[in-house]
Write a protein that holds these residues in place. Structure first.
Motif, PDB file in Angstrom:
ATOM      1  N   VAL A  67       0.847  -1.204   0.000  1.00 37.99           N
ATOM      2  CA  VAL A  67       0.000   0.000   0.000  1.00 37.99           C
ATOM      3  C   VAL A  67       0.878   1.248   0.000  1.00 37.99           C
ATOM      4  CG1 VAL A  67      -1.704   1.316   1.324  1.00 37.99           C
ATOM      5  CG2 VAL A  67      -1.930  -1.165   1.128  1.00 37.99           C
ATOM      6  N   GLY A  68       1.938   1.229   0.814  1.00 43.56           N
ATOM      7  CA  GLY A  68       2.851   2.372   0.870  1.00 43.56           C
ATOM      8  C   GLY A  68       3.516   2.644  -0.471  1.00 43.56           C
ATOM      9  N   MET A  69       3.964   1.580  -1.144  1.00 38.56           N
ATOM     10  CA  MET A  69       4.595   1.758  -2.461  1.00 38.56           C
ATOM     11  C   MET A  69       3.597   2.291  -3.473  1.00 38.56           C
ATOM     12  SD  MET A  69       7.711   1.558  -2.893  1.00 38.56           S
ATOM     13  CE  MET A  69       8.112   1.361  -4.599  1.00 38.56           C
ATOM     14  N   SER A  70       2.353   1.839  -3.380  1.00 36.89           N
ATOM     15  CA  SER A  70       1.328   2.325  -4.289  1.00 36.89           C
ATOM     16  C   SER A  70       1.085   3.819  -4.074  1.00 36.89           C
ATOM     17  CB  SER A  70       0.037   1.531  -4.077  1.00 36.89           C
ATOM     18  OG  SER A  70      -0.950   1.972  -4.963  1.00 36.89           O
ATOM     19  N   LEU A  71       1.023   4.237  -2.815  1.00 34.62           N
ATOM     20  CA  LEU A  71       0.836   5.665  -2.526  1.00 34.62           C
ATOM     21  C   LEU A  71       2.031   6.484  -3.010  1.00 34.62           C
ATOM     22  CD1 LEU A  71      -0.746   5.470   1.019  1.00 34.62           C
ATOM     23  CD2 LEU A  71      -1.840   6.309  -1.059  1.00 34.62           C
ATOM     24  N   LEU A  72       3.240   5.966  -2.796  1.00 30.39           N
ATOM     25  CA  LEU A  72       4.435   6.663  -3.267  1.00 30.39           C
ATOM     26  C   LEU A  72       4.424   6.769  -4.790  1.00 30.39           C
ATOM     27  CD1 LEU A  72       7.260   7.883  -2.944  1.00 30.39           C
ATOM     28  CD2 LEU A  72       8.151   5.550  -2.820  1.00 30.39           C
ATOM     29  N   THR A  73       4.068   5.695  -5.462  1.00 28.72           N
ATOM     30  CA  THR A  73       3.999   5.701  -6.918  1.00 28.72           C
ATOM     31  C   THR A  73       2.981   6.725  -7.412  1.00 28.72           C
ATOM     32  OG1 THR A  73       4.619   3.375  -6.981  1.00 28.72           O
ATOM     33  CG2 THR A  73       3.561   4.256  -8.941  1.00 28.72           C
ATOM     34  N   ALA A  74       1.819   6.762  -6.765  1.00 28.35           N
ATOM     35  CA  ALA A  74       0.794   7.739  -7.151  1.00 28.35           C
ATOM     36  C   ALA A  74       1.295   9.157  -6.931  1.00 28.35           C
ATOM     37  CB  ALA A  74      -0.482   7.493  -6.355  1.00 28.35           C
ATOM     38  N   ALA A  75       2.005   9.391  -5.832  1.00 31.45           N
ATOM     39  CA  ALA A  75       2.497  10.739  -5.530  1.00 31.45           C
ATOM     40  C   ALA A  75       3.521  11.206  -6.558  1.00 31.45           C
ATOM     41  CB  ALA A  75       3.101  10.774  -4.131  1.00 31.45           C
TER      42      ALA A  75
END
Length: 127
Positions: A67-75
């Protein structure tokens, strides 16, 4: 009994005058369990972790790191035109959290840049 002045004197009196009898009855109401084998404890931990990850797989539930990597990728995919106050606030909160835990701001920014470069070089990148 004489007046005792220091902690050392109190402990000395306790040790010399109030020694417990070695032959006294056992006061435990139940036997204490034998000490656990560390290797066995670690093996049980690995088993619990494998079962947990297997249950995540069955439920198609992501781990927190995913989930954290997904949020970082989106950011990092956001363009300047797409960034709004809410996006900035979330990214600032993430930075503040990482810095409060002792991470260097410069190194956190480097991770963001590295992920952004990796996504830009990826053939699946559509941005």
């Amino acid at each position: 009994m004489q007046r005792v002045e220091t902690i050392a004197d109190i402990d000395n009196v306790r040790l010399t005058r109030f020694e417990r009898a070695g032959s006294r009855p056992v006061s435990r109401t139940c036997q204490s369990p034998p000490p656990a084998d560390k290797a066995l404890q670690r093996a049980h931990g690995r088993l619990r972790q494998a079962a947990y990850r297997c249950s995540l797989d069955r439920k198609a539930a992501p781990e927190s790191g995913t989930v954290g990597m997904s949020l970082l990728t989106a950011a990092v995919k956001l363009t300047k035109a797409e960034i709004d106050a809410g996006s900035i606030r979330i990214i600032d909160m993430a930075f503040d959290d990482l810095i409060s835990r002792g991470y260097s701001r410069r190194e956190v920014e480097a991770v963001f840049r590295r992920i952004k470069r990796r996504l830009a070089a990826s053939p699946a990148h559509s941005g």
